[in-house]
Design a protein around this motif. Structure first.
Motif, PDB file in Angstrom:
ATOM      1  N   LYS A   2       0.833  -1.384  -0.075  1.00 47.48           N
ATOM      2  CA  LYS A   2       0.002  -0.112   0.007  1.00 47.48           C
ATOM      3  C   LYS A   2       0.794   1.314  -0.012  1.00 47.48           C
ATOM      4  O   LYS A   2       1.747   1.186   0.728  1.00 47.48           O
ATOM      5  CB  LYS A   2      -0.980   0.009   1.228  1.00 47.48           C
ATOM      6  N   LYS A   3       0.247   2.448  -0.499  1.00 53.82           N
ATOM      7  CA  LYS A   3       1.023   3.595  -0.779  1.00 53.82           C
ATOM      8  C   LYS A   3       1.863   4.146   0.490  1.00 53.82           C
ATOM      9  O   LYS A   3       2.691   4.591   0.720  1.00 53.82           O
ATOM     10  CB  LYS A   3       0.246   4.542  -1.640  1.00 53.82           C
ATOM     11  N   ARG A   4       0.595   4.108   1.654  1.00 49.60           N
ATOM     12  CA  ARG A   4       1.115   5.041   2.689  1.00 49.60           C
ATOM     13  C   ARG A   4       2.250   3.929   3.527  1.00 49.60           C
ATOM     14  O   ARG A   4       2.677   4.426   4.361  1.00 49.60           O
ATOM     15  CB  ARG A   4      -0.275   4.923   3.910  1.00 49.60           C
ATOM     16  N   ASN A   5       2.636   3.073   3.103  1.00 55.02           N
ATOM     17  CA  ASN A   5       3.759   2.304   3.651  1.00 55.02           C
ATOM     18  C   ASN A   5       5.135   2.620   2.972  1.00 55.02           C
ATOM     19  O   ASN A   5       6.009   2.052   3.303  1.00 55.02           O
ATOM     20  CB  ASN A   5       3.555   0.746   3.577  1.00 55.02           C
ATOM     21  N   VAL A   6       5.157   3.551   2.236  1.00 51.61           N
ATOM     22  CA  VAL A   6       6.355   3.995   1.476  1.00 51.61           C
ATOM     23  C   VAL A   6       6.506   5.392   2.381  1.00 51.61           C
ATOM     24  O   VAL A   6       5.467   6.422   2.180  1.00 51.61           O
ATOM     25  CB  VAL A   6       6.240   4.080   0.034  1.00 51.61           C
ATOM     26  N   ILE A   7       7.716   5.777   2.620  1.00 45.48           N
ATOM     27  CA  ILE A   7       7.763   7.276   2.767  1.00 45.48           C
ATOM     28  C   ILE A   7       9.436   7.639   2.198  1.00 45.48           C
ATOM     29  O   ILE A   7      10.192   6.958   1.595  1.00 45.48           O
ATOM     30  CB  ILE A   7       8.295   7.233   4.314  1.00 45.48           C
ATOM     31  N   THR A   8       9.378   8.814   2.089  1.00 44.67           N
ATOM     32  CA  THR A   8      10.472   9.512   1.671  1.00 44.67           C
ATOM     33  C   THR A   8      11.416  10.531   2.280  1.00 44.67           C
ATOM     34  O   THR A   8      10.761  11.349   2.923  1.00 44.67           O
ATOM     35  CB  THR A   8      10.145  10.251  -0.015  1.00 44.67           C
ATOM     36  N   ALA A   9      12.483  10.484   2.201  1.00 41.53           N
ATOM     37  CA  ALA A   9      13.550  11.379   2.978  1.00 41.53           C
ATOM     38  C   ALA A   9      14.091  12.377   1.759  1.00 41.53           C
ATOM     39  O   ALA A   9      14.728  11.742   1.024  1.00 41.53           O
ATOM     40  CB  ALA A   9      14.692  10.897   3.723  1.00 41.53           C
ATOM     41  N   ILE A  10      14.253  13.566   1.713  1.00 44.83           N
ATOM     42  CA  ILE A  10      15.035  14.235   0.713  1.00 44.83           C
ATOM     43  C   ILE A  10      16.201  15.211   1.842  1.00 44.83           C
ATOM     44  O   ILE A  10      15.856  16.025   2.595  1.00 44.83           O
ATOM     45  CB  ILE A  10      14.525  15.419   0.027  1.00 44.83           C
ATOM     46  N   THR A  14      24.729  20.837   0.614  1.00 41.90           N
ATOM     47  CA  THR A  14      25.287  22.151   0.017  1.00 41.90           C
ATOM     48  C   THR A  14      25.940  21.581  -1.021  1.00 41.90           C
ATOM     49  O   THR A  14      25.995  22.151  -2.178  1.00 41.90           O
ATOM     50  CB  THR A  14      26.327  22.628   0.926  1.00 41.90           C
ATOM     51  N   THR A  15      26.355  20.248  -1.176  1.00 43.33           N
ATOM     52  CA  THR A  15      26.994  19.648  -2.349  1.00 43.33           C
ATOM     53  C   THR A  15      26.337  18.435  -2.998  1.00 43.33           C
ATOM     54  O   THR A  15      26.433  18.282  -4.019  1.00 43.33           O
ATOM     55  CB  THR A  15      28.380  19.104  -1.621  1.00 43.33           C
ATOM     56  N   LYS A  16      25.598  17.888  -2.203  1.00 43.92           N
ATOM     57  CA  LYS A  16      24.581  16.792  -2.861  1.00 43.92           C
ATOM     58  C   LYS A  16      23.081  16.637  -2.293  1.00 43.92           C
ATOM     59  O   LYS A  16      22.963  17.145  -1.114  1.00 43.92           O
ATOM     60  CB  LYS A  16      25.089  15.457  -2.974  1.00 43.92           C
ATOM     61  N   ILE A  17      22.147  16.507  -3.275  1.00 42.55           N
ATOM     62  CA  ILE A  17      20.636  16.124  -2.752  1.00 42.55           C
ATOM     63  C   ILE A  17      20.822  14.571  -2.803  1.00 42.55           C
ATOM     64  O   ILE A  17      21.084  13.973  -3.777  1.00 42.55           O
ATOM     65  CB  ILE A  17      19.720  16.847  -3.691  1.00 42.55           C
ATOM     66  N   CYS A  18      20.200  14.176  -1.818  1.00 41.92           N
ATOM     67  CA  CYS A  18      19.924  12.672  -1.702  1.00 41.92           C
ATOM     68  C   CYS A  18      18.517  12.240  -1.352  1.00 41.92           C
ATOM     69  O   CYS A  18      18.009  12.850  -0.186  1.00 41.92           O
ATOM     70  CB  CYS A  18      20.766  12.064  -0.542  1.00 41.92           C
ATOM     71  N   THR A  19      17.739  11.760  -2.289  1.00 44.44           N
ATOM     72  CA  THR A  19      16.438  11.146  -1.892  1.00 44.44           C
ATOM     73  C   THR A  19      16.427   9.729  -1.697  1.00 44.44           C
ATOM     74  O   THR A  19      17.110   8.999  -2.478  1.00 44.44           O
ATOM     75  CB  THR A  19      15.431  11.468  -3.328  1.00 44.44           C
ATOM     76  N   ILE A  20      15.700   9.447  -0.693  1.00 49.06           N
ATOM     77  CA  ILE A  20      15.731   7.812  -0.380  1.00 49.06           C
ATOM     78  C   ILE A  20      14.119   7.656  -0.206  1.00 49.06           C
ATOM     79  O   ILE A  20      13.338   8.402   0.519  1.00 49.06           O
ATOM     80  CB  ILE A  20      16.255   7.597   0.905  1.00 49.06           C
ATOM     81  N   ILE A  21      13.640   6.595  -1.000  1.00 49.98           N
ATOM     82  CA  ILE A  21      12.268   5.996  -0.890  1.00 49.98           C
ATOM     83  C   ILE A  21      12.360   4.620  -0.095  1.00 49.98           C
ATOM     84  O   ILE A  21      13.224   3.915  -0.717  1.00 49.98           O
ATOM     85  CB  ILE A  21      11.691   6.031  -2.123  1.00 49.98           C
ATOM     86  N   ALA A  22      11.583   4.439   0.880  1.00 50.87           N
ATOM     87  CA  ALA A  22      11.598   3.407   1.660  1.00 50.87           C
ATOM     88  C   ALA A  22      10.276   2.713   1.953  1.00 50.87           C
ATOM     89  O   ALA A  22       9.235   3.581   2.260  1.00 50.87           O
ATOM     90  CB  ALA A  22      12.415   3.344   2.861  1.00 50.87           C
ATOM     91  N   GLU A  74       5.002  11.723  -3.171  1.00 52.85           N
ATOM     92  CA  GLU A  74       4.036  13.050  -3.080  1.00 52.85           C
ATOM     93  C   GLU A  74       4.394  13.813  -1.752  1.00 52.85           C
ATOM     94  O   GLU A  74       3.891  15.206  -1.656  1.00 52.85           O
ATOM     95  CB  GLU A  74       2.739  12.286  -2.897  1.00 52.85           C
ATOM     96  N   SER A  75       4.987  13.256  -0.811  1.00 49.20           N
ATOM     97  CA  SER A  75       5.385  14.071   0.252  1.00 49.20           C
ATOM     98  C   SER A  75       6.824  13.461   0.740  1.00 49.20           C
ATOM     99  O   SER A  75       7.191  12.511   0.483  1.00 49.20           O
ATOM    100  CB  SER A  75       4.311  14.100   1.330  1.00 49.20           C
ATOM    101  N   ALA A  76       7.447  14.313   1.550  1.00 43.85           N
ATOM    102  CA  ALA A  76       8.730  13.907   1.924  1.00 43.85           C
ATOM    103  C   ALA A  76       9.271  14.565   3.479  1.00 43.85           C
ATOM    104  O   ALA A  76       8.729  15.751   3.920  1.00 43.85           O
ATOM    105  CB  ALA A  76       9.830  14.230   0.814  1.00 43.85           C
ATOM    106  N   TYR A  77      10.157  13.903   4.004  1.00 47.41           N
ATOM    107  CA  TYR A  77      10.547  14.302   5.314  1.00 47.41           C
ATOM    108  C   TYR A  77      12.060  15.035   4.851  1.00 47.41           C
ATOM    109  O   TYR A  77      12.761  14.523   4.007  1.00 47.41           O
ATOM    110  CB  TYR A  77      11.196  13.155   6.170  1.00 47.41           C
ATOM    111  N   GLY A 372      19.353   9.197   8.359  1.00 45.51           N
ATOM    112  CA  GLY A 372      18.617   9.656   9.670  1.00 45.51           C
ATOM    113  C   GLY A 372      17.162  10.283   9.308  1.00 45.51           C
ATOM    114  O   GLY A 372      16.422  10.051  10.092  1.00 45.51           O
ATOM    115  N   LEU A 373      17.052  11.127   8.302  1.00 52.25           N
ATOM    116  CA  LEU A 373      15.652  11.782   8.025  1.00 52.25           C
ATOM    117  C   LEU A 373      14.776  10.475   7.614  1.00 52.25           C
ATOM    118  O   LEU A 373      13.721  10.432   8.099  1.00 52.25           O
ATOM    119  CB  LEU A 373      15.990  12.366   6.729  1.00 52.25           C
ATOM    120  N   LEU A 374      15.303   9.364   7.026  1.00 46.46           N
ATOM    121  CA  LEU A 374      14.215   8.153   6.746  1.00 46.46           C
ATOM    122  C   LEU A 374      13.959   7.608   7.931  1.00 46.46           C
ATOM    123  O   LEU A 374      12.878   7.209   8.302  1.00 46.46           O
ATOM    124  CB  LEU A 374      15.129   7.305   5.845  1.00 46.46           C
TER     125      LEU A 374
END
Ligand SMILES: Nc1ncnc2c1ncn2[C@@H]1O[C@H](COP(=O)(O)OP(=O)(O)OP(=O)(O)O)[C@@H](O)[C@H]1O
Ligand SMILES: [Mg+2]
Length: 407
Positions: A2-10, A14-22, A74-77, A372-374
């Motif tokens: 289910k979709k609500r079981n997936v979260i994203t951290a961004i 300053t040097t890199k952007i890291c997005t993690i979906i879990a 759709e949304s992120a920490y 850590g955000l994740l």
């Protein structure tokens, strides 16, 4: 799934952007299903200075993570850092007036509300109000006072405030890409979540995330956050020192620093031990010793600045577990040994490790904040602290802290 079981951290660094979906549907912890890493543009010392450039970098990173995971974000920490963040410890007190004098969950709400009634300037807002511990009728060190009897309930909190304008620029970037913000999290709190042990936090420890634009510092005692601060000096200054000191273009200095940089004393004595000059991809050659001397001087300064940020000069008593370094710049070889030498406290480098799924690339200190955000997100999922258009209202935050207590 289910979709609500997936979260994203961004992690907007300053040097890199890291997005993690879990996927967080499993109790064994988040399972990483998508990672997107892109070089960052439009940021300086942790702050958005060019909205269009920053937005494009964030878009690129998010798209990469979406492609690997096949999920749409759709949304992120999202992490927050920068010199504009300030913190303080504050107390709140209420009396228990009911006949039975039993502390109820309602009283926790009231006492946290009392601790929040601090005056903040119009251009600043509360980012986090974290309960550190309670006292019932003067008896300190109570972690959960619900059910105890007493006339008076005190709470000690760690309060973090941030400048509205700095946060608004970051929020604007994310929202203009059609994403909502699940929560804004102070970056040193996120990094600590990924690399500190419960024992270290209990005994007393300082965590320093030496990134590209900022060094994010967090002190923990008795299991809770005690002090946070952001220093505007990190890997970027190291590279700039190398560039200026050795007369190299910035990109070459960056390459040299990462490839050959070390803070260990190079050599003493015999001439046949003299290290050979080191050469960049495009043929720039410099003395290895000069390179390392320059880096060592700045790292030493950063370490001393970290200790100057301590809320007490008796730091050996404050942080018996010592210093835990993380962030991309803690990859410099010899940095932990150097820290032990000059600060005379235990020093280790922390790397995020407890992740399942496609997480290999994240096992590097540079991703402590991202991971850590994740982890923060998977812990507090569904308990949004932050509201569109303004910072969290005191009541929303109270509700969140309140729920945390009962987890
Ligand atoms: N092996 C290495 N040796 C020395 N420095 C390194 C190494 N690897 C990365 N770095 C440095 O780490 C810094 C980037 O670290 P990190 O990814 O933690 O920063 P960021 O999150 O983008 O920035 P910030 O958190 O400060 O906003 C850069 O300055 C880079 O030069
Ligand atoms: Mg960072």
């Amino acid at each position: 799934m289910k979709k609500r079981n997936v979260i994203t951290a961004i992690d907007v660094g300053t040097t890199k952007i890291c997005t993690i979906i879990a996927d967080i549907s499993d109790d064994s912890g988040p399972r990483v299903v998508g990672v997107g890493i892109s070089p960052s543009k439009g940021l300086h010392k942790g702050l958005v200075v060019n909205i269009n450039e920053a937005r494009e970098s964030i878009r690129d990173s998010v798209r990469k993570a979406e492609r690997t995971s096949n999920f749409k974000v759709e949304s992120a920490y999202v992490g927050v850092t920068g010199r504009h963040v300030t913190s303080m410890n504050n107390r709140g007190v209420v009396s228990i007036t009911r006949n039975d004098r039993v502390v109820r969950p309602d009283d926790l709400k009231r006492v946290l509300s009392a601790a929040q009634s601090i005056k903040t300037a119009d251009d600043r807002r509360l980012l986090h109000v974290i309960p550190r511990g309670y006292a019932v009728d003067g008896q300190e060190g109570v972690k959960n006072p619900v059910g105890m009897h007493g006339f008076r309930l005190d709470v000690e909190t760690h309060v973090i405030t941030a400048a509205v304008t700095s946060i608004q620029n970051l929020v604007k970037c994310i929202r203009s890409l059609g994403m909502d913000i699940e929560d804004l999290v102070l970056e040193p709190l996120a990094s600590s979540e990924a690399i500190l042990t419960e024992d270290e936090k209990q005994v007393g420890v300082v965590m320093a995330d030496i990134g590209g634009g900022t060094t994010d510092v967090a002190v923990f005692r008795d299991g809770s956050i005690y002090h946070t601060s952001i220093l505007p000096v990190a890997g970027y200054q190291l590279t700039r020192d190398v560039a200026i000191g050795l007369g190299l273009p910035f990109e070459i200095a960056e390459e040299m620093k990462k490839k050959y940089g070390s803070v260990m004393p190079v050599y003493e004595g015999k001439s046949d031990d003299t290290p050979q000059p080191v050469v960049s991809k495009d043929g720039h050659g410099v003395s290895y010793q000069d390179l390392c001397d320059i880096i060592r001087a700045r790292v030493e300064e950063i370490m001393k600045l970290i200790l100057l940020e301590m809320p007490s000069s008796d730091y050996e008593a404050l942080i018996p577990a010592g210093l835990v370094l993380t962030g991309g710049s803690s990859n410099l070889s010899g940095i932990a040994a150097m820290g032990r030498d000059i600060l005379h406290i235990p020093v280790r480098v922390g790397t995020p490790s407890d992740l399942n799924g496609i997480a290999d690339v994240l096992r590097d200190p540079a991703y402590a904040t991202s991971v850590g955000l994740l982890l923060w997100g998977s812990k507090y999922e569904g308990k949004k602290q932050w509201k569109t258009g303004a910072f969290t209202g005191a009541l929303t935050r109270l509700a969140t802290q309140f729920r945390k207590l009962f987890q």
